[in-house]
Design a protein around this motif. Structure first.
Motif, PDB file in Angstrom:
ATOM      1  N   LEU A  41     -14.479  12.666 -37.295  1.00 33.45           N
ATOM      2  CA  LEU A  41     -15.424  11.570 -37.011  1.00 33.45           C
ATOM      3  C   LEU A  41     -14.909  10.727 -35.848  1.00 33.45           C
ATOM      4  O   LEU A  41     -15.655  10.390 -34.925  1.00 33.45           O
ATOM      5  CB  LEU A  41     -15.590  10.678 -38.251  1.00 33.45           C
ATOM      6  CG  LEU A  41     -16.346  11.304 -39.431  1.00 33.45           C
ATOM      7  CD1 LEU A  41     -16.196  10.439 -40.684  1.00 33.45           C
ATOM      8  CD2 LEU A  41     -17.821  11.482 -39.096  1.00 33.45           C
ATOM      9  N   THR A  45     -16.997  10.924 -32.269  1.00 31.67           N
ATOM     10  CA  THR A  45     -17.688   9.698 -31.847  1.00 31.67           C
ATOM     11  C   THR A  45     -17.049   9.171 -30.555  1.00 31.67           C
ATOM     12  O   THR A  45     -17.763   8.741 -29.649  1.00 31.67           O
ATOM     13  CB  THR A  45     -17.679   8.614 -32.953  1.00 31.67           C
ATOM     14  OG1 THR A  45     -16.342   8.394 -33.388  1.00 31.67           O
ATOM     15  CG2 THR A  45     -18.542   9.003 -34.135  1.00 31.67           C
ATOM     16  N   TRP A  55     -24.197   4.464 -29.377  1.00 25.53           N
ATOM     17  CA  TRP A  55     -24.053   4.745 -30.807  1.00 25.53           C
ATOM     18  C   TRP A  55     -25.054   3.878 -31.563  1.00 25.53           C
ATOM     19  O   TRP A  55     -24.881   2.660 -31.649  1.00 25.53           O
ATOM     20  CB  TRP A  55     -22.617   4.416 -31.223  1.00 25.53           C
ATOM     21  CG  TRP A  55     -22.213   4.873 -32.573  1.00 25.53           C
ATOM     22  CD1 TRP A  55     -23.022   5.250 -33.604  1.00 25.53           C
ATOM     23  CD2 TRP A  55     -20.877   4.999 -33.056  1.00 25.53           C
ATOM     24  NE1 TRP A  55     -22.276   5.599 -34.695  1.00 25.53           N
ATOM     25  CE2 TRP A  55     -20.947   5.452 -34.377  1.00 25.53           C
ATOM     26  CE3 TRP A  55     -19.615   4.748 -32.496  1.00 25.53           C
ATOM     27  CZ2 TRP A  55     -19.827   5.673 -35.163  1.00 25.53           C
ATOM     28  CZ3 TRP A  55     -18.487   4.966 -33.275  1.00 25.53           C
ATOM     29  CH2 TRP A  55     -18.597   5.429 -34.592  1.00 25.53           C
ATOM     30  N   PHE A 111     -26.484   8.672 -29.895  1.00 26.03           N
ATOM     31  CA  PHE A 111     -26.144   9.448 -31.088  1.00 26.03           C
ATOM     32  C   PHE A 111     -26.104   8.531 -32.296  1.00 26.03           C
ATOM     33  O   PHE A 111     -25.995   7.303 -32.160  1.00 26.03           O
ATOM     34  CB  PHE A 111     -24.820  10.212 -30.928  1.00 26.03           C
ATOM     35  CG  PHE A 111     -23.590   9.351 -30.977  1.00 26.03           C
ATOM     36  CD1 PHE A 111     -23.135   8.696 -29.840  1.00 26.03           C
ATOM     37  CD2 PHE A 111     -22.882   9.189 -32.157  1.00 26.03           C
ATOM     38  CE1 PHE A 111     -21.993   7.899 -29.886  1.00 26.03           C
ATOM     39  CE2 PHE A 111     -21.737   8.402 -32.208  1.00 26.03           C
ATOM     40  CZ  PHE A 111     -21.295   7.749 -31.065  1.00 26.03           C
ATOM     41  N   LEU A 113     -24.644   8.572 -36.559  1.00 23.32           N
ATOM     42  CA  LEU A 113     -24.124   9.264 -37.736  1.00 23.32           C
ATOM     43  C   LEU A 113     -25.189   9.043 -38.800  1.00 23.32           C
ATOM     44  O   LEU A 113     -25.262   7.976 -39.401  1.00 23.32           O
ATOM     45  CB  LEU A 113     -22.776   8.681 -38.164  1.00 23.32           C
ATOM     46  CG  LEU A 113     -21.590   9.171 -37.346  1.00 23.32           C
ATOM     47  CD1 LEU A 113     -20.323   8.437 -37.759  1.00 23.32           C
ATOM     48  CD2 LEU A 113     -21.388  10.681 -37.502  1.00 23.32           C
ATOM     49  N   THR A 135     -24.438  14.209 -43.751  1.00 24.05           N
ATOM     50  CA  THR A 135     -24.481  13.343 -42.570  1.00 24.05           C
ATOM     51  C   THR A 135     -24.394  14.202 -41.325  1.00 24.05           C
ATOM     52  O   THR A 135     -23.509  15.053 -41.224  1.00 24.05           O
ATOM     53  CB  THR A 135     -23.314  12.333 -42.598  1.00 24.05           C
ATOM     54  OG1 THR A 135     -23.507  11.477 -43.727  1.00 24.05           O
ATOM     55  CG2 THR A 135     -23.293  11.485 -41.346  1.00 24.05           C
ATOM     56  N   GLN A 136     -25.333  13.988 -40.427  1.00 23.30           N
ATOM     57  CA  GLN A 136     -25.205  14.702 -39.158  1.00 23.30           C
ATOM     58  C   GLN A 136     -24.901  13.741 -38.027  1.00 23.30           C
ATOM     59  O   GLN A 136     -25.350  12.598 -38.034  1.00 23.30           O
ATOM     60  CB  GLN A 136     -26.406  15.577 -38.850  1.00 23.30           C
ATOM     61  CG  GLN A 136     -27.775  14.970 -38.880  1.00 23.30           C
ATOM     62  CD  GLN A 136     -28.840  15.962 -38.414  1.00 23.30           C
ATOM     63  OE1 GLN A 136     -28.621  16.748 -37.493  1.00 23.30           O
ATOM     64  NE2 GLN A 136     -30.000  15.929 -39.041  1.00 23.30           N
ATOM     65  N   LEU A 137     -24.112  14.229 -37.079  1.00 24.95           N
ATOM     66  CA  LEU A 137     -23.939  13.509 -35.830  1.00 24.95           C
ATOM     67  C   LEU A 137     -25.095  13.984 -34.957  1.00 24.95           C
ATOM     68  O   LEU A 137     -25.081  15.070 -34.402  1.00 24.95           O
ATOM     69  CB  LEU A 137     -22.578  13.823 -35.193  1.00 24.95           C
ATOM     70  CG  LEU A 137     -22.144  12.874 -34.074  1.00 24.95           C
ATOM     71  CD1 LEU A 137     -20.648  13.026 -33.804  1.00 24.95           C
ATOM     72  CD2 LEU A 137     -22.913  13.053 -32.786  1.00 24.95           C
ATOM     73  N   ASP A 138     -26.132  13.142 -34.950  1.00 25.97           N
ATOM     74  CA  ASP A 138     -27.406  13.517 -34.343  1.00 25.97           C
ATOM     75  C   ASP A 138     -27.467  12.896 -32.954  1.00 25.97           C
ATOM     76  O   ASP A 138     -27.331  11.677 -32.817  1.00 25.97           O
ATOM     77  CB  ASP A 138     -28.519  12.958 -35.248  1.00 25.97           C
ATOM     78  CG  ASP A 138     -29.701  13.882 -35.362  1.00 25.97           C
ATOM     79  OD1 ASP A 138     -29.684  14.965 -34.755  1.00 25.97           O
ATOM     80  OD2 ASP A 138     -30.661  13.511 -36.077  1.00 25.97           O
ATOM     81  N   PHE A 139     -27.634  13.713 -31.920  1.00 24.94           N
ATOM     82  CA  PHE A 139     -27.603  13.164 -30.560  1.00 24.94           C
ATOM     83  C   PHE A 139     -28.814  13.640 -29.765  1.00 24.94           C
ATOM     84  O   PHE A 139     -29.428  14.669 -30.091  1.00 24.94           O
ATOM     85  CB  PHE A 139     -26.298  13.563 -29.837  1.00 24.94           C
ATOM     86  CG  PHE A 139     -26.151  15.055 -29.665  1.00 24.94           C
ATOM     87  CD1 PHE A 139     -25.620  15.834 -30.678  1.00 24.94           C
ATOM     88  CD2 PHE A 139     -26.580  15.682 -28.497  1.00 24.94           C
ATOM     89  CE1 PHE A 139     -25.513  17.214 -30.530  1.00 24.94           C
ATOM     90  CE2 PHE A 139     -26.466  17.058 -28.336  1.00 24.94           C
ATOM     91  CZ  PHE A 139     -25.937  17.823 -29.359  1.00 24.94           C
ATOM     92  N   MET A 298     -21.782  17.189 -40.291  1.00 20.75           N
ATOM     93  CA  MET A 298     -20.353  16.842 -40.359  1.00 20.75           C
ATOM     94  C   MET A 298     -19.654  17.541 -41.515  1.00 20.75           C
ATOM     95  O   MET A 298     -18.522  18.010 -41.370  1.00 20.75           O
ATOM     96  CB  MET A 298     -20.181  15.321 -40.466  1.00 20.75           C
ATOM     97  CG  MET A 298     -20.654  14.573 -39.236  1.00 20.75           C
ATOM     98  SD  MET A 298     -20.085  15.287 -37.671  1.00 20.75           S
ATOM     99  CE  MET A 298     -18.344  15.170 -37.875  1.00 20.75           C
TER     100      MET A 298
END
Ligand code: ASP
Ligand code: MG
Length: 325
Positions: A41, A45, A55, A111, A113, A135-139, A298
């Motif tokens: 993470l 990030t 963010w 992005f 989280l 949880t996705q790191l969505d960008f 993630m």
């Protein structure tokens, strides 16, 4: 043409035990995976912030969450809807529509989280790949291309693995991943879903994950209206990233931005137009911009890194089966 048979039928994976039932050794393993999650993470990030992505904080309830339809990969058993202030909202399945709007209007590169709730069919818990909260790191990035997103993802994943292999030796060796976790060669190979269907049939996802020894992209996957579809060729400009011996850890696409196409696809899919009124209005006013992006799961990414049997092992409170704490 004959399809290749997979080496084994998908195994049934035990659900991970809850925290309070773990033995001392199991707690140590859990803590190790936890440290790899923290590392991941922090690393990812930081990389996105360094690359000028803003963010954003997540939304949890909204009118226009991901329809998760008609994605053949989704198997949603129930959608959680609740009335607030006289309006029906749903728990976030993904922030895809919010990403398109935010990237078009105010945050060109962003992005989140993003916690997502997807109540999939109960039997999916046994695949070891599905959890009902993740949880996705969505960008998302304005004017980005598929190639641009692929290059970005390959770079951030290889950077993560390079520094993790240096900094987290103890954890990786306790999980027996020091030698097996290899730094992938770039660029990753790209396959068209149609080729894979010829080789593996309908179970191409499992087939390519078992066969490959490097991460690979798969493109041209028919799914929700927001992914770009070339109406002349019938090809979809989207992509999933598959990790070797594991499976999908990211999905994304170049997006639709033109009103006529979005409307046509929403109607074709029988998706409720009312829920997507804002994105339709913005598209009609030509305020929706071409964007591309994706989301890195993630738990799946750290699950692959850690070599877990069940992705819920990466969660302090496993979100699979009916034993919610
Ligand atoms: N995050 C995905 C995307 O960017 C959507 C999804 O969650 O399936 O396309
Ligand atoms: Mg999806």
């Amino acid at each position: 043409m004959e399809t290749k048979t997979l080496s084994k039928a998908a195994p049934i994976i035990e659900l991970p035990k809850p925290l309070e039932q773990l033995s001392e050794g199991e707690v140590e393993r859990k803590a190790c995976i936890g440290r790899l999650m923290t590392y991941t993470l922090n690393n990812l990030t930081s990389q996105f912030v360094e690359k000028d992505f803003q963010w954003l904080l997540p939304v949890a309830l909204s009118q226009s969450t991901d329809p998760l339809w008609p994605d053949p990969g989704a198997s949603i058993e129930k959608r959680i809807e609740v009335d607030i202030y006289g309006k029906t909202v749903r728990t976030t399945a993904s922030m895809i529509i919010h990403k398109l709007i935010a990237s078009s209007l105010a945050y060109p590169k962003l992005f989140i989280l993003s916690p997502n709730i997807r109540i999939e069919k109960a039997e999916r818990a046994k695949t070891g790949k599905h959890i009902y909260e993740f949880t996705q790191l969505d960008f998302e990035a304005r004017n980005a291309s598929t190639k641009g997103v692929m290059t970005l993802v390959e770079e951030v994943i290889c950077n993560l693995l390079t520094s993790m292999k240096q900094d987290m030796k103890e954890e990786l060796s306790l999980l027996c991943r020091c030698d097996t976790l290899e730094l992938p060669k770039r660029p990753f190979k790209v396959y068209d879903r149609q080729e894979l269907e010829v080789d593996y049939g309908a179970d191409w996802e499992e087939g390519i994950a078992q066969e490959t020894s490097d991460p690979v992209w798969v493109t041209n996957i028919p799914r929700e209206f927001y992914d770009f579809e070339d109406f002349t060729t019938g090809k979809w400009d989207n992509y999933d990233l598959f990790m070797p011996q594991y499976g999908e850890v990211l999905s994304g696409a170049k997006r639709e931005w033109e009103y006529e196409k979005i409307l046509k696809k929403i109607e074709r899919d029988n998706v409720d137009k009312y829920n997507y009124a804002l994105v339709l209005k913005l598209a009609k006013e030509e305020k929706l911009k071409p964007t591309a992006g994706g989301g890195i799961g993630m738990e799946r990414l750290v699950g692959w890194i850690s070599g877990v049997e069940h992705v819920a092992e990466t969660q302090p409170f496993p979100r699979a089966g009916n034993s919610a704490r």
